[in-house]
Write a protein that holds these residues in place. Structure first.
Motif, PDB file in Angstrom:
ATOM      1  N   ALA A 141      -8.676 -57.040 116.674  1.00  0.00           N
ATOM      2  CA  ALA A 141      -9.174 -58.005 117.675  1.00  0.00           C
ATOM      3  C   ALA A 141     -10.663 -58.261 117.449  1.00  0.00           C
ATOM      4  CB  ALA A 141      -8.918 -57.475 119.087  1.00  0.00           C
ATOM      5  N   GLU A 142     -11.416 -57.200 117.179  1.00  0.00           N
ATOM      6  CA  GLU A 142     -12.849 -57.380 116.913  1.00  0.00           C
ATOM      7  C   GLU A 142     -13.070 -58.257 115.684  1.00  0.00           C
ATOM      8  OE1 GLU A 142     -13.622 -52.991 117.402  1.00  0.00           O
ATOM      9  OE2 GLU A 142     -15.626 -53.735 117.836  1.00  0.00           O
ATOM     10  N   LEU A 143     -12.215 -58.094 114.687  1.00  0.00           N
ATOM     11  CA  LEU A 143     -12.387 -58.876 113.456  1.00  0.00           C
ATOM     12  C   LEU A 143     -12.051 -60.345 113.675  1.00  0.00           C
ATOM     13  CD1 LEU A 143     -10.862 -56.416 110.801  1.00  0.00           C
ATOM     14  CD2 LEU A 143     -13.277 -56.834 111.298  1.00  0.00           C
ATOM     15  N   ILE A 144     -10.912 -60.634 114.322  1.00  0.00           N
ATOM     16  CA  ILE A 144     -10.475 -62.041 114.372  1.00  0.00           C
ATOM     17  C   ILE A 144     -11.144 -62.827 115.494  1.00  0.00           C
ATOM     18  CG2 ILE A 144      -8.266 -61.558 113.276  1.00  0.00           C
ATOM     19  CD1 ILE A 144      -6.901 -61.831 115.969  1.00  0.00           C
ATOM     20  N   LYS A 145     -11.700 -62.137 116.476  1.00  0.00           N
ATOM     21  CA  LYS A 145     -12.314 -62.911 117.563  1.00  0.00           C
ATOM     22  C   LYS A 145     -13.543 -63.664 117.068  1.00  0.00           C
ATOM     23  CE  LYS A 145     -14.337 -61.098 121.034  1.00  0.00           C
ATOM     24  NZ  LYS A 145     -14.577 -60.271 122.234  1.00  0.00           N
ATOM     25  N   THR A 146     -14.135 -63.208 115.943  1.00  0.00           N
ATOM     26  CA  THR A 146     -15.286 -63.925 115.377  1.00  0.00           C
ATOM     27  C   THR A 146     -14.874 -65.306 114.876  1.00  0.00           C
ATOM     28  OG1 THR A 146     -14.877 -62.993 113.184  1.00  0.00           O
ATOM     29  CG2 THR A 146     -16.380 -61.766 114.620  1.00  0.00           C
ATOM     30  N   THR A 147     -13.576 -65.528 114.685  1.00  0.00           N
ATOM     31  CA  THR A 147     -13.122 -66.832 114.191  1.00  0.00           C
ATOM     32  C   THR A 147     -12.489 -67.671 115.300  1.00  0.00           C
ATOM     33  OG1 THR A 147     -10.871 -66.182 113.583  1.00  0.00           O
ATOM     34  CG2 THR A 147     -12.605 -65.714 111.975  1.00  0.00           C
ATOM     35  N   GLY A 148     -12.667 -67.245 116.556  1.00  0.00           N
ATOM     36  CA  GLY A 148     -12.214 -68.079 117.673  1.00  0.00           C
ATOM     37  C   GLY A 148     -10.932 -67.635 118.346  1.00  0.00           C
ATOM     38  N   TYR A 149     -10.415 -66.482 117.977  1.00  0.00           N
ATOM     39  CA  TYR A 149      -9.182 -66.005 118.618  1.00  0.00           C
ATOM     40  C   TYR A 149      -9.462 -65.413 120.000  1.00  0.00           C
ATOM     41  CZ  TYR A 149      -5.925 -66.637 114.785  1.00  0.00           C
ATOM     42  OH  TYR A 149      -5.106 -67.190 113.837  1.00  0.00           O
ATOM     43  N   HIS A 150      -8.533 -65.680 120.910  1.00  0.00           N
ATOM     44  CA  HIS A 150      -8.543 -65.037 122.217  1.00  0.00           C
ATOM     45  C   HIS A 150      -7.541 -63.882 122.135  1.00  0.00           C
ATOM     46  CE1 HIS A 150      -9.178 -64.926 126.581  1.00  0.00           C
ATOM     47  NE2 HIS A 150      -7.908 -64.562 126.643  1.00  0.00           N
ATOM     48  N   CYS A 151      -8.001 -62.675 122.455  1.00  0.00           N
ATOM     49  CA  CYS A 151      -7.185 -61.485 122.190  1.00  0.00           C
ATOM     50  C   CYS A 151      -6.836 -60.754 123.482  1.00  0.00           C
ATOM     51  CB  CYS A 151      -7.932 -60.532 121.261  1.00  0.00           C
ATOM     52  SG  CYS A 151      -8.408 -61.295 119.696  1.00  0.00           S
ATOM     53  N   GLY A 152      -5.569 -60.437 123.631  1.00  0.00           N
ATOM     54  CA  GLY A 152      -5.139 -59.720 124.827  1.00  0.00           C
ATOM     55  C   GLY A 152      -4.209 -58.576 124.485  1.00  0.00           C
ATOM     56  N   ILE A 153      -4.234 -57.556 125.316  1.00  0.00           N
ATOM     57  CA  ILE A 153      -3.260 -56.466 125.204  1.00  0.00           C
ATOM     58  C   ILE A 153      -2.618 -56.252 126.568  1.00  0.00           C
ATOM     59  CG2 ILE A 153      -5.246 -54.864 125.200  1.00  0.00           C
ATOM     60  CD1 ILE A 153      -3.309 -52.695 124.215  1.00  0.00           C
ATOM     61  N   ILE A 154      -1.320 -56.157 126.545  1.00  0.00           N
ATOM     62  CA  ILE A 154      -0.554 -55.886 127.761  1.00  0.00           C
ATOM     63  C   ILE A 154       0.284 -54.646 127.491  1.00  0.00           C
ATOM     64  CG2 ILE A 154       1.293 -56.736 129.279  1.00  0.00           C
ATOM     65  CD1 ILE A 154       0.242 -59.608 128.516  1.00  0.00           C
ATOM     66  N   GLY A 155       0.110 -53.613 128.323  1.00  0.00           N
ATOM     67  CA  GLY A 155       0.930 -52.421 128.167  1.00  0.00           C
ATOM     68  C   GLY A 155       0.110 -51.182 127.881  1.00  0.00           C
ATOM     69  N   LYS A 156       0.596 -50.441 126.906  1.00  0.00           N
ATOM     70  CA  LYS A 156       0.034 -49.109 126.627  1.00  0.00           C
ATOM     71  C   LYS A 156      -1.106 -49.165 125.620  1.00  0.00           C
ATOM     72  CE  LYS A 156       1.767 -44.994 124.158  1.00  0.00           C
ATOM     73  NZ  LYS A 156       2.900 -44.063 124.059  1.00  0.00           N
ATOM     74  N   TRP A 157      -2.203 -48.501 125.930  1.00  0.00           N
ATOM     75  CA  TRP A 157      -3.355 -48.444 125.036  1.00  0.00           C
ATOM     76  C   TRP A 157      -3.318 -47.151 124.216  1.00  0.00           C
ATOM     77  CZ3 TRP A 157      -6.721 -51.005 122.445  1.00  0.00           C
ATOM     78  CH2 TRP A 157      -7.973 -50.513 122.113  1.00  0.00           C
ATOM     79  N   HIS A 158      -3.566 -46.016 124.861  1.00  0.00           N
ATOM     80  CA  HIS A 158      -3.442 -44.695 124.227  1.00  0.00           C
ATOM     81  C   HIS A 158      -4.445 -44.468 123.103  1.00  0.00           C
ATOM     82  CE1 HIS A 158      -0.440 -41.240 123.146  1.00  0.00           C
ATOM     83  NE2 HIS A 158      -1.443 -40.847 123.917  1.00  0.00           N
ATOM     84  N   LEU A 159      -5.579 -45.166 123.161  1.00  0.00           N
ATOM     85  CA  LEU A 159      -6.586 -44.993 122.113  1.00  0.00           C
ATOM     86  C   LEU A 159      -7.908 -44.504 122.701  1.00  0.00           C
ATOM     87  CD1 LEU A 159      -5.743 -48.185 120.017  1.00  0.00           C
ATOM     88  CD2 LEU A 159      -5.154 -45.825 119.505  1.00  0.00           C
ATOM     89  N   GLY A 160      -7.823 -43.897 123.886  1.00  0.00           N
ATOM     90  CA  GLY A 160      -9.016 -43.365 124.538  1.00  0.00           C
ATOM     91  C   GLY A 160      -9.083 -43.814 125.979  1.00  0.00           C
ATOM     92  N   ALA A 161      -9.421 -42.864 126.874  1.00  0.00           N
ATOM     93  CA  ALA A 161      -9.432 -43.160 128.315  1.00  0.00           C
ATOM     94  C   ALA A 161     -10.846 -43.237 128.887  1.00  0.00           C
ATOM     95  CB  ALA A 161      -8.614 -42.104 129.062  1.00  0.00           C
ATOM     96  N   HIS A 162     -11.858 -43.093 128.028  1.00  0.00           N
ATOM     97  CA  HIS A 162     -13.252 -43.179 128.491  1.00  0.00           C
ATOM     98  C   HIS A 162     -13.615 -44.660 128.612  1.00  0.00           C
ATOM     99  CE1 HIS A 162     -17.728 -43.062 127.763  1.00  0.00           C
ATOM    100  NE2 HIS A 162     -17.592 -42.180 128.735  1.00  0.00           N
ATOM    101  N   ILE A 163     -13.594 -45.158 129.846  1.00  0.00           N
ATOM    102  CA  ILE A 163     -13.681 -46.606 130.064  1.00  0.00           C
ATOM    103  C   ILE A 163     -14.935 -47.250 129.453  1.00  0.00           C
ATOM    104  CG2 ILE A 163     -13.889 -48.367 131.879  1.00  0.00           C
ATOM    105  CD1 ILE A 163     -11.718 -46.811 133.415  1.00  0.00           C
ATOM    106  N   PRO A 164     -16.122 -46.622 129.581  1.00  0.00           N
ATOM    107  CA  PRO A 164     -17.319 -47.310 129.046  1.00  0.00           C
ATOM    108  C   PRO A 164     -17.307 -47.546 127.537  1.00  0.00           C
ATOM    109  CG  PRO A 164     -17.934 -45.557 130.575  1.00  0.00           C
ATOM    110  CD  PRO A 164     -16.458 -45.396 130.327  1.00  0.00           C
ATOM    111  N   THR A 165     -16.541 -46.749 126.791  1.00  0.00           N
ATOM    112  CA  THR A 165     -16.546 -46.948 125.330  1.00  0.00           C
ATOM    113  C   THR A 165     -15.164 -47.271 124.755  1.00  0.00           C
ATOM    114  OG1 THR A 165     -16.236 -44.580 124.975  1.00  0.00           O
ATOM    115  CG2 THR A 165     -18.510 -45.403 124.920  1.00  0.00           C
ATOM    116  N   SER A 166     -14.107 -46.793 125.409  1.00  0.00           N
ATOM    117  CA  SER A 166     -12.791 -46.877 124.772  1.00  0.00           C
ATOM    118  C   SER A 166     -11.850 -47.906 125.379  1.00  0.00           C
ATOM    119  CB  SER A 166     -12.094 -45.504 124.834  1.00  0.00           C
ATOM    120  OG  SER A 166     -12.859 -44.546 124.174  1.00  0.00           O
ATOM    121  N   HIS A 167     -12.202 -48.476 126.507  1.00  0.00           N
ATOM    122  CA  HIS A 167     -11.360 -49.492 127.147  1.00  0.00           C
ATOM    123  C   HIS A 167     -11.107 -50.634 126.145  1.00  0.00           C
ATOM    124  CE1 HIS A 167     -10.417 -52.882 129.832  1.00  0.00           C
ATOM    125  NE2 HIS A 167     -10.145 -52.004 130.779  1.00  0.00           N
ATOM    126  N   PRO A 168      -9.904 -51.204 126.143  1.00  0.00           N
ATOM    127  CA  PRO A 168      -9.620 -52.276 125.173  1.00  0.00           C
ATOM    128  C   PRO A 168     -10.652 -53.405 125.156  1.00  0.00           C
ATOM    129  CG  PRO A 168      -7.620 -51.683 126.361  1.00  0.00           C
ATOM    130  CD  PRO A 168      -8.733 -50.881 126.986  1.00  0.00           C
TER     131      PRO A 168
END
Ligand code: CA
Length: 460
Positions: free
Chosen positions: A112-139
């Motif tokens: 998402a970080e890579l493609i948003k530079t080219t105009g993509y709108h990126c969303g995630i719905i559901g399970k993250w599981h890549l870190g629960a520390h909101i200030p740094t790991s939130h999607p």
């Protein structure tokens, strides 16, 4: 004759137009879905007509792999298009809302970080599981513009069970199953059966973003435990007596309804020819606990046998990919992100090359070679490995075990160890394995397995 040329001309225009426009991408990832639990892989007792329509309108990849046989690291691989073993994400993370290092390393970029530079709108719905520390790991700190879901590795499905309002108030993984769902950063009051809730959001996402290039990661936590389904879905399975299989089937059926609704929404807005839709699971079924099936593959979630990390995998892109075909060369969840990054024109960081390939030339038949010389797996804590090279697979199944060799073309169930008959291939693949292993680092955080008492707590 002329009609042939006209057809070919029109097909070429359609294909070229599709490639010139930035396509949308929807990745539907189930959680712990068994290899044999979708119709397109032969399932008979759980109808999955909408999921199957992706294969029917596109391609079934019979050798679709993920990068790890459990949730967190598999998702870390998918979301970065890099083997998670390269950056130390080799365990399921603990749910630690106060620990910025418990999750996806900040140095790694998501697709998402890579493609948003080219105009993509990126969303995630559901399970993250890549870190629960909101200030740094939130999607939304990791490239996504929208999030509707939960930060931990699983969730209760019934709204009345969600008793903890704030995600950061859950103190461990099992408590996190009870948190309210986050919409962005805000907890929202529980609304309905979670799978249906996620499907509602996915449909709304498509409608809202239909006029711009978008990337949607629809990460259903179903059919991961706890096994919970509503009568609406359970009633479809009077033909299944075994209680776990029955509930599991109902959960898969709920996902299938959701997939159908999302596909209908694409059709409604005439987006089917401009949207790549991928369906897969994050790892194999845990057949001993959930009633899932990985037949004919050996093994389970968590293992280096095929049943651990070879998953249901189908992809459609109408007008570009052939309809209803089967692709047998190994492909990987790593390829999904690399495909959209390549099509978006985004720059790939030189210091962190992606491990995937753009699948489109391979799936259209333009490139007839195998996309990957080898598919790899390491589980650091168990010191186990798998390397698939061609149709042969080297397996080190437990700590200190001698390498075994299987010919998957003739022996998909990994029954006949050929190591003694083909010692030269064992040596070659051992060298390939060691070379890859030298590129990896040790895990960077302690995992769920290191929590005292983990696995002994009862899910209520
Ligand atoms: Ca999983």
């Amino acid at each position: 004759m002329y009609s042939y040329y006209i057809f070919f001309f029109l097909f070429s225009i359609s294909w070229t137009t599709a490639l010139l426009a930035k396509p949308n991408m929807i990745v539907i990832m189930c959680d712990d879905l068994g290899y044999a639990d979708v119709g397109f892989n032969g399932c008979k007792d759980i109808p999955t007509p909408h999921i199957d329509s992706i294969a029917r309108n596109g391609i079934t990849c019979t050798s679709g792999y993920v990068t790890y046989p459990v949730c967190g690291p598999s998702r870390a691989g998918f979301i970065t298009s890099r083997y998670p073993q390269r950056f130390g994400f080799e365990r399921n993370p603990q749910y630690q809302p106060n620990d910025p290092d418990m999750g996806l390393p900040r140095e790694e970029k998501t697709i998402a970080e890579l493609i948003k530079t080219t105009g993509y709108h990126c969303g995630i719905i559901g399970k993250w599981h890549l870190g629960a520390h909101i200030p740094t790991s939130h999607p939304m700190k990791r490239g996504f513009d929208e999030f509707y879901g939960h930060l931990g590795g699983g969730h209760f499905y019934f709204p009345e069970k969600l008793k903890i309002r704030r995600s950061q108030d859950a103190t461990d993984e099992m408590e996190s199953y009870r948190t309210w769902i986050l919409k962005g950063y805000e907890p929202v009051p529980p609304r309905k059966y979670l799978t249906d809730d996620f499907s509602d959001e996915a449909v709304a996402f498509v409608e809202r973003n239909r006029d711009c290039p978008f990337f949607l990661f629809l990460a259903y936590n179903a059919p991961h435990g706890p096994l919970e389904a509503t009568p609406k879905y359970l009633n479809r399975f009077s033909h299944i007596d075994e209680p776990k299989r029955k509930t599991y089937a109902a959960m898969v059926s709920a996902v299938d309804d959701g997939v159908g609704r999302v596909l209908s929404e694409l059709e409604k807005y005439k987006l089917l020819e401009n949207t790549i839709v991928v369906f897969l699971s994050d790892n194999g079924g845990i057949t001993t606990k959930s009633g899932s099936s990985n037949f004919p593959l050996r093994g389970n979630k968590g293992e280096v046998w095929e049943g651990g990390f070879r998953v249901p995998f189908a992809i459609q892109w109408q007008g570009v990919l052939p309809k209803g075909s089967v692709y047998e060369y190994p492909v990987s969840s790593l390829d999904i992100g690399t495909t959209i990054v390549s099509l978006s024109g985004a720059e790939i960081p030189q210091d962190k090359p992606l491990d995937g390939v753009n699948l489109i030339p391979f799936l259209t038949g333009k490139d007839k070679s195998p996309p990957h010389p080898s598919i790899y797996l390491r589980k650091y804590d168990n010191n186990v490995f798998a390397v698939r090279n061609g149709n042969e697979k080297l397996v080190i199944s437990h700590k200190g075990a001698s390498p075994q060799l299987f010919d998957l073309e003739k022996d998909i169930s990994e029954v006949n160890d050929l190591a003694k008959q083909r010692p030269e291939r064992v040596e070659e693949l051992e060298n390939v394995r060691k070379q890859w292993n030298n590129e990896l680092i040790e895990p960077t955080f302690l995992g769920l397995i290191h929590r005292k008492g983990w696995g002994k707590k009862k899910k209520k």
